[in-house]
Structure formats: structure tokens, C-alpha cells
Design a protein around this motif. Structure first.
Motif, mmCIF file in Angstrom:
data_model
loop_
_atom_site.group_PDB
_atom_site.id
_atom_site.type_symbol
_atom_site.label_atom_id
_atom_site.label_comp_id
_atom_site.label_asym_id
_atom_site.label_seq_id
_atom_site.Cartn_x
_atom_site.Cartn_y
_atom_site.Cartn_z
ATOM 1 N N GLU A 117 0.719 -1.232 -0.003
ATOM 2 C CA GLU A 117 -0.094 -0.229 0.092
ATOM 3 C C GLU A 117 1.007 1.340 0.009
ATOM 4 N N CYS A 118 2.000 1.207 0.654
ATOM 5 C CA CYS A 118 2.871 2.416 0.781
ATOM 6 C C CYS A 118 4.314 2.267 -0.074
ATOM 7 N N TRP A 119 4.460 0.951 -0.325
ATOM 8 C CA TRP A 119 6.098 0.754 -1.130
ATOM 9 C C TRP A 119 5.809 0.051 -2.494
ATOM 10 N N CYS A 120 6.634 0.391 -3.389
ATOM 11 C CA CYS A 120 6.693 -0.388 -4.533
ATOM 12 C C CYS A 120 8.113 -0.435 -4.792
ATOM 13 N N ARG A 121 8.309 -1.610 -5.794
ATOM 14 C CA ARG A 121 9.927 -1.551 -6.213
ATOM 15 C C ARG A 121 10.393 -0.524 -7.251
ATOM 16 N N CYS A 122 11.573 -0.465 -6.950
ATOM 17 C CA CYS A 122 12.200 0.412 -8.365
ATOM 18 C C CYS A 122 12.499 -0.553 -9.324
ATOM 19 N N SER A 123 12.350 0.236 -10.648
ATOM 20 C CA SER A 123 12.615 -0.394 -11.961
ATOM 21 C C SER A 123 13.795 -1.155 -11.862
ATOM 22 N N SER A 124 13.735 -2.473 -12.100
ATOM 23 C CA SER A 124 15.054 -3.260 -12.144
ATOM 24 C C SER A 124 15.607 -3.850 -10.870
ATOM 25 N N ALA A 125 14.587 -3.748 -9.806
ATOM 26 C CA ALA A 125 15.381 -4.173 -8.385
ATOM 27 C C ALA A 125 15.294 -5.666 -8.244
ATOM 28 N N GLU A 126 14.305 -6.031 -8.730
ATOM 29 C CA GLU A 126 13.876 -7.782 -8.582
ATOM 30 C C GLU A 126 14.984 -8.341 -9.474
ATOM 31 N N ALA A 127 15.257 -7.977 -10.940
ATOM 32 C CA ALA A 127 16.098 -8.620 -11.905
ATOM 33 C C ALA A 127 17.544 -8.369 -11.342
ATOM 34 N N LEU A 128 17.673 -7.020 -11.099
ATOM 35 C CA LEU A 128 19.324 -6.927 -10.380
ATOM 36 C C LEU A 128 19.587 -7.788 -9.542
ATOM 37 N N VAL A 129 18.848 -7.856 -8.479
ATOM 38 C CA VAL A 129 19.308 -8.776 -7.368
ATOM 39 C C VAL A 129 19.502 -10.361 -7.591
ATOM 40 N N ALA A 130 18.491 -10.636 -8.475
ATOM 41 C CA ALA A 130 18.384 -11.926 -8.994
ATOM 42 C C ALA A 130 19.703 -12.189 -10.016
ATOM 43 N N ASP A 131 20.020 -11.294 -10.678
ATOM 44 C CA ASP A 131 21.218 -11.660 -11.663
ATOM 45 C C ASP A 131 22.593 -11.655 -10.733
ATOM 46 N N ILE A 132 22.610 -10.905 -9.686
ATOM 47 C CA ILE A 132 23.865 -10.859 -8.845
ATOM 48 C C ILE A 132 23.813 -12.379 -8.125
ATOM 49 N N LYS A 133 22.745 -12.512 -7.723
ATOM 50 C CA LYS A 133 22.551 -14.028 -6.966
ATOM 51 C C LYS A 133 23.007 -15.169 -7.776
ATOM 52 N N LYS A 134 22.646 -15.051 -9.332
ATOM 53 C CA LYS A 134 23.123 -16.057 -10.004
ATOM 54 C C LYS A 134 24.444 -16.426 -10.251
ATOM 55 N N GLU A 135 25.279 -15.000 -9.998
ATOM 56 C CA GLU A 135 26.660 -15.162 -10.088
ATOM 57 C C GLU A 135 27.433 -15.766 -8.812
ATOM 58 N N GLY A 136 26.347 -16.136 -8.019
ATOM 59 C CA GLY A 136 27.175 -16.879 -6.657
ATOM 60 C C GLY A 136 27.439 -15.945 -5.520
ATOM 61 N N LYS A 137 26.933 -14.803 -5.613
ATOM 62 C CA LYS A 137 27.736 -13.571 -4.597
ATOM 63 C C LYS A 137 26.521 -13.702 -3.387
ATOM 64 N N ILE A 138 27.393 -13.447 -2.252
ATOM 65 C CA ILE A 138 26.615 -13.142 -1.000
ATOM 66 C C ILE A 138 25.862 -11.846 -1.203
ATOM 67 N N VAL A 139 24.600 -11.795 -1.127
ATOM 68 C CA VAL A 139 23.767 -10.639 -1.343
ATOM 69 C C VAL A 139 22.895 -10.133 -0.038
ATOM 70 N N GLY A 140 23.217 -9.102 0.364
ATOM 71 C CA GLY A 140 22.589 -8.573 1.420
ATOM 72 C C GLY A 140 22.224 -7.067 1.589
ATOM 73 N N VAL A 141 21.386 -6.537 2.666
ATOM 74 C CA VAL A 141 20.904 -5.243 2.794
ATOM 75 C C VAL A 141 21.557 -4.671 3.975
ATOM 76 N N ILE A 142 21.882 -3.333 3.806
ATOM 77 C CA ILE A 142 22.228 -2.509 5.091
ATOM 78 C C ILE A 142 21.399 -1.491 4.945
ATOM 79 N N THR A 143 20.687 -1.376 6.109
ATOM 80 C CA THR A 143 19.394 -0.304 5.837
ATOM 81 C C THR A 143 19.427 0.457 7.383
ATOM 82 N N ASN A 144 19.341 1.824 7.287
ATOM 83 C CA ASN A 144 18.829 2.509 8.397
ATOM 84 C C ASN A 144 17.407 2.567 8.736
#
Length: 256
Positions: A117-144
Motif C-alpha cells: 500500500e505504501c511501497w513499490c519496487r524500483c525499476s530493475s530491482a528484482e532482476a538486478l538482485v536475481a542476476d547478482i545472486k546467479k553469479e554466486g555472490k552473497i547478497v545482503g541489505v544494509i539499512t537505517n
């Protein structure tokens, strides 16, 4: 030829900021505040006044009780921090809403800001994270942010992250070096800063914070030129949008 693997070759860990990097607000918070008040029987609140008061009180509370009250037991936790903020915003907007209803509105908003209701994905967010994960990288979030961010990430159906380093969980926030060091420990394997890349939209908190912690960093400017006020930001590591960074990562040889 897809150059993504080459560009990310030296990194074992890639982390993202959330707000205005992977996700953005669907509408201005003031709209959500006015809508919530209307849902509880108080229509026609001035959104401009709500916006001004939200910005003012948020700054004041973030300065007096940083990290959503983490270090201030008298606040009683992050939920009470937000409830107090919401109440102050409405009270200073001359809404004349009784305190019992203000509490209901605050609780409603606290829940709403976990959802699409309050949030939406930025364009390419899902695809970019997925592509990086496919390369076998550890993928995380750092957030305030407060712990709701885990529900937000899940509700917005982003790919699953290996970890989320949240400022409220540890008592440090970007650009503090400790939050980046905590992320290295949460990666689950021995990884160093020079093997790590952080992607975010805030010059001081994300780009410079990560760089000063010994990481590589990328700045998503969201088509703003405000980053140019920082003479120590390398323009080659700035991208107008997340989508354009994703495309460049696949199509060009980047100096990350």
C-alpha cells in the motif's frame, strides 16, 4: 557479451540500501497520513501542512532519539517512537483528533508502511538482485531502519537476501563504520571490505560510508545532481537510476 560477471568478479559480497534504491514510497507519506485520518473519519486534512510537520518532527526525533530510540529506554522501542512521531505530526497540524483516535491512526500507519500500500519496487530491482545472486555472490541489505524492513522486503517480493543488517538491531547506523563491519560478520563466511560492494542512493550514508569502511561503492543518484556537492565522489561510480546501473553492469566494462 554479458559483462556482469566480469564487473563483479572481485566481489564476494554485494549489499543494497533499501529506500530509494530497491524500493520507493508509492506516494508521499503525507498522502498516507491524510488517507489514514480520512479512513478513521477525519477527512480533508491539509497534506502540505502534514508534509511540513512530518519532515520537521522526523528531523527533531531522529536528532534527539536516533535509531528510532534504540539508545533511549524512555521511548520504549521503535514502535513507540513512530507512534509518538505520528501523534506529534497530527497535533501540530491542528487536526483536533482525539488522542484515542490518534493512537488508532498511528497503529494503522505503522502497519501500512510494511505493505505494498505504501511501497513499490524500483525499476530493475528484482532482476538486478536475481542476476547478482546467479553469479554466486552473497547478497545482503544494509539499512537505517526499524525491524519492519524484513516484512517490507518479503511483502514486496524481492528475491531472498542472505542477510539484512538493520540499524535498529545493532544500535549503529550508516555512515558509521560499525554497521558495515557488522554486515561482514553477518555474511556467514570470512569476507573483507575490499571484497565487498555497497549500492545505495545517499552520498554521505551509502557511498562515502561504505568507502570509508574500506568497501567499494556505487551511488544511484535518482536523477539528482546533489551528489556533485561532494567533491570526493567519483562520477564513474554514479548512475542516474538502478535500471541504468543494471544495464551498464551487463553491457559495459565498469571501474568498480
Amino acid at each position: 557479451m554479458n559483462k556482469l560477471a566480469e564487473n563483479l568478479g572481485r566481489f564476494r559480497l554485494v549489499t543494497f540500501d533499501i529506500t530509494d534504491t530497491l524500493l520507493r514510497f508509492r506516494t508521499f507519506p503525507a498522502y498516507q497520513y491524510a488517507k489514514a485520518a480520512k479512513d478513521f473519519g477525519y477527512p480533508n486534512l491539509d497534506q502540505a501542512k502534514l508534509a511540513d510537520n512530518f519532515n520537521r518532527h522526523f528531523r527533531q526525533m531522529a536528532e534527539k532519539y536516533p535509531i528510532f530510540g534504540y539508545h533511549h529506554s524512555e521511548i520504549g522501542g521503535w514502535r513507540n517512537w513512530w507512534q509518538l512521531l505520528v501523534i506529534r505530526v497530527f497535533e501540530s497540524s491542528h487536526s483536533n483528533i482525539p488522542s484515542r483516535d490518534l493512537e488508532k491512526i498511528a497503529n494503522h500507519l505503522i502497519h501500512s508502511f510494511e505493505t505494498s500500500e505504501c511501497w513499490c519496487r524500483c525499476s530493475s530491482a528484482e532482476a538486478l538482485v536475481a542476476d547478482i545472486k546467479k553469479e554466486g555472490k552473497i547478497v545482503g541489505v544494509i539499512t537505517n531502519s526499524d525491524p519492519r524492513i524484513r516484512s517490507v522486503v518479503k511483502n514486496l517480493e524481492l528475491p531472498e537476501f542472505d542477510f539484512i543488517t538493520c540499524s535498529y538491531d545493532i544500535g549503529y547506523q550508516k555512515p558509521n563504520r560499525e554497521i558495515f563491519e557488522k554486515a561482514l560478520r553477518q555474511a556467514g563466511v570470512a569476507v573483507t571490505g575490499d571484497e565487498s560492494l555497497h549500492i545505495g542512493n545517499t552520498p554521505r550514508l551509502d557511498f562515502l560510508g561504505a568507502r570509508d569502511a574500506g568497501w567499494a561503492s556505487v551511488l544511484i543518484t535518482n536523477n539528482s545532481d546533489s551528489w556533485r556537492e561532494h567533491s570526493d565522489i567519483d562520477p564513474r561510480k554514479t548512475f542516474p537510476t538502478l535500471r541504468q546501473f543494471h544495464e551498464a553492469l551487463k553491457d559495459k566494462r565498469l571501474n568498480l
